[in-house]
Structure formats: C-alpha cells, structure tokens
Design a protein around this motif. Structure first.
Motif, PDB file in Angstrom:
ATOM      1  N   THR A   1      -7.175  20.679 -33.157  1.00 21.46           N
ATOM      2  CA  THR A   1      -5.734  20.594 -33.041  1.00 21.46           C
ATOM      3  C   THR A   1      -5.352  20.210 -31.628  1.00 21.46           C
TER       4      THR A   1
ATOM      5  N   THR B   1      -4.465  24.236 -49.705  1.00 20.29           N
ATOM      6  CA  THR B   1      -4.700  23.943 -48.292  1.00 20.29           C
ATOM      7  C   THR B   1      -5.990  23.144 -48.186  1.00 20.29           C
TER       8      THR B   1
ATOM      9  N   TRP C   1      -4.365  21.663 -43.487  1.00 20.62           N
ATOM     10  CA  TRP C   1      -3.290  20.798 -43.971  1.00 20.62           C
ATOM     11  C   TRP C   1      -2.778  21.321 -45.308  1.00 20.62           C
ATOM     12  N   THR C   2      -1.485  21.224 -45.543  1.00 16.68           N
ATOM     13  CA  THR C   2      -0.930  21.596 -46.848  1.00 16.68           C
ATOM     14  C   THR C   2      -1.075  20.422 -47.808  1.00 16.68           C
TER      15      THR C   2
ATOM     16  N   LEU D   1      -1.809  14.514 -49.870  1.00 14.44           N
ATOM     17  CA  LEU D   1      -1.613  14.895 -48.468  1.00 14.44           C
ATOM     18  C   LEU D   1      -0.527  14.023 -47.852  1.00 14.44           C
ATOM     19  N   SER D   2       0.044  14.458 -46.752  1.00 12.15           N
ATOM     20  CA  SER D   2       1.021  13.635 -46.051  1.00 12.15           C
ATOM     21  C   SER D   2       0.374  12.320 -45.628  1.00 12.15           C
TER      22      SER D   2
ATOM     23  N   HIS E   1      -1.870  12.530 -42.570  1.00 12.01           N
ATOM     24  CA  HIS E   1      -3.138  13.190 -42.860  1.00 12.01           C
ATOM     25  C   HIS E   1      -4.050  12.306 -43.709  1.00 12.01           C
TER      26      HIS E   1
END
Length: 265
Positions: free
Chosen positions: A46, A94, A122-123, A235-236, A239
């Motif tokens: 991160t 997740t 990540w969601t 995922l977004s 991501h």
C-alpha cells in the motif's frame, strides 16, 4: 447466424454479469474454458503517508485457507489471488494478492511452507446467490476452487500485462442493466479469464467447455458494475488494471476463490 440469434446464444453461455442485467442484450462474443491450476500477481504494498510504497506484509502461509484448500494450490505457484466471499449466499467478497520468491521460500518454517507477501485488500462482487462447489449454468453462484489465470483481454487496449491479451472492441461490448438496475456498459473493458471449464491458453472469448455447457463457463475477473454478477468476480477498473499488470505467467498465477467457510477447510 442472424445477429439477434447470436446475441441470445452468447447470453445463454456467458457466466458474467448479474441476473436481469441485460445479458440477453449484450453483444459480447465472450467465450470460456476449464482448468484447475494457474497463478496471480500481487502488488508490492500500500502507499505510505509519504506517497512511497509501504512494505508488504510478510505472512508464513496464506491466511484463511484450510489444509484441503492449501493442498490444491500448485507448488510452483508464486502468485496467488485469494477471493474470500463474505458468506455462502452473499455477493460481496474481498480480494488479496499474495506473492512469494524463491528466496522467501527458503526462509519458510521447518515444515517447508513458503513465506508470502500480502498486497492490499480490495472489495469485489461475486455471483448474486453466492458460492457453490458444483457450478451449473445459470445457478447465479460463483465456483469454489483453485483455478489458473493465463489469459486476459478487453474492450480497451492492453494496459501492460504479461498475459496473452485479446483486444477486441466489439467482442467485449455489453449493454443493459444489472440486478440492481446498474448499467453494465464498460464491465468488460478489462477481463482476466478464470480457468474454470475453459481451455487455458486461449482468448477469454473462446467458448470451449471441457466439462460440458451445463457446467457453465465464461467466469472472469472483470470491471465492477456496482452490483452482483452471474458467476464472475468484479473489481474496480484501477484494480483490474493493477491485476493485469501484475500477473506473470512465468510465476504460474492462480486464484483461490470461495466463501470463507469453504476456503477454511
């Protein structure tokens, strides 16, 4: 075959997008295939407050995986993406990417288990009705298991992946709305084929079904449309780009996916 008939056939076979999502109208030519092994790449970590990548967390084993699930992860897999569903019948998940190196493997415990580097969490969305160990076409559940990750593609150009990448603007077009009324446009801008009931090494749009069409297929990672899918993991867009850029076929990436209870066995 007339264009309308082709669209209906594709809708019947595709595993992505949510129920009532307009998949009967989508123009994608997406195809699926099968396999049980592969590998996924993990980001380095991160961001620190200073904007520099923070050191990734080192773990001695893949968290949340029980002995049966761990045994299914190929020994040569150096990149693993773990998708953990929030419940057996839930559509939220997740995603955490793990990576190891030969040097880290040597520092594993006395039992020979490697050390892994964990990326960020990540969601994601999974299928509308949750998870199953025996996925069937149209059951609106995502398959539980360990599957290879070998092939990508999408409506947008290759973002810089090492995977084979099928760029096809029309072949990855989708329209309509999802289970919660959300637009599906752009959901297939980027995809990574999950090697469930598909032939590895082919485009995500290859419709080969080694287990038979009744066992479903077309299970992908794709861009999230803010609602549950028919079987895929979404995922977004940032991501998805990160996933594509990180996966390295030389490191034998795999996805381990399922609800938390199933993965803990």
């Amino acid at each position: 075959m007339p264009a309308v008939a082709t669209a209906l056939l594709i809708a019947a076979l595709a595993g992505c997008a949510g129920p009532g999502d307009g998949s009967r109208k989508h123009a994608t030519d997406a195809k699926g295939s099968a396999g049980r092994s592969g590998t996924v790449g993990a980001p380095s970590g991160t961001q620190s407050p200073a904007g520099r990548p923070a050191p990734a967390e080192r773990v001695d084993d893949l968290p949340g995986l029980g002995p049966r699930t761990r045994a299914e992860v190929p020994r040569d897999a150096e990149q693993v993406v773990v998708v953990t569903g929030s419940g057996r019948d839930a559509s939220r998940s997740t995603v955490v990417l793990y990576e190891r190196s030969a040097a880290e493997e040597k520092t594993g415990d006395a039992g020979g288990r490697p050390a892994w580097r964990a990326g960020p969490s990540w969601t994601a969305h999974n299928a509308a009705r949750g998870w199953t160990e025996h996925h069937r076409q149209g059951d609106l559940r995502s398959p539980v298991g360990v599957f290879g990750l070998t092939d990508g593609g999408g409506k947008l150009p290759d973002p810089g992946t090492r995977l084979s990448y099928d760029h096809a603007e029309q072949g990855f077009t989708i329209s309509g709305t999802g289970a919660e009324g959300e637009p599906l446009a752009g959901a297939f801008d980027y995809v990574v084929a999950i090697n469930y009931n598909r032939k590895a090494g082919t485009s995500p749009r290859d419709w080969t079904r080694p287990l038979g069409e009744d066992r479903g297929g077309g299970i992908w990672f794709h861009v999230d449309h803010d609602g549950p899918t028919q079987g895929c993991i979404s995922l977004s867009k940032p991501h998805m780009r990160k996933l594509l850029r990180t996966l390295d076929p030389a490191r034998h990436p795999v996805v381990v996916m399922g609800d938390a209870g199933s993965l803990a066995r």
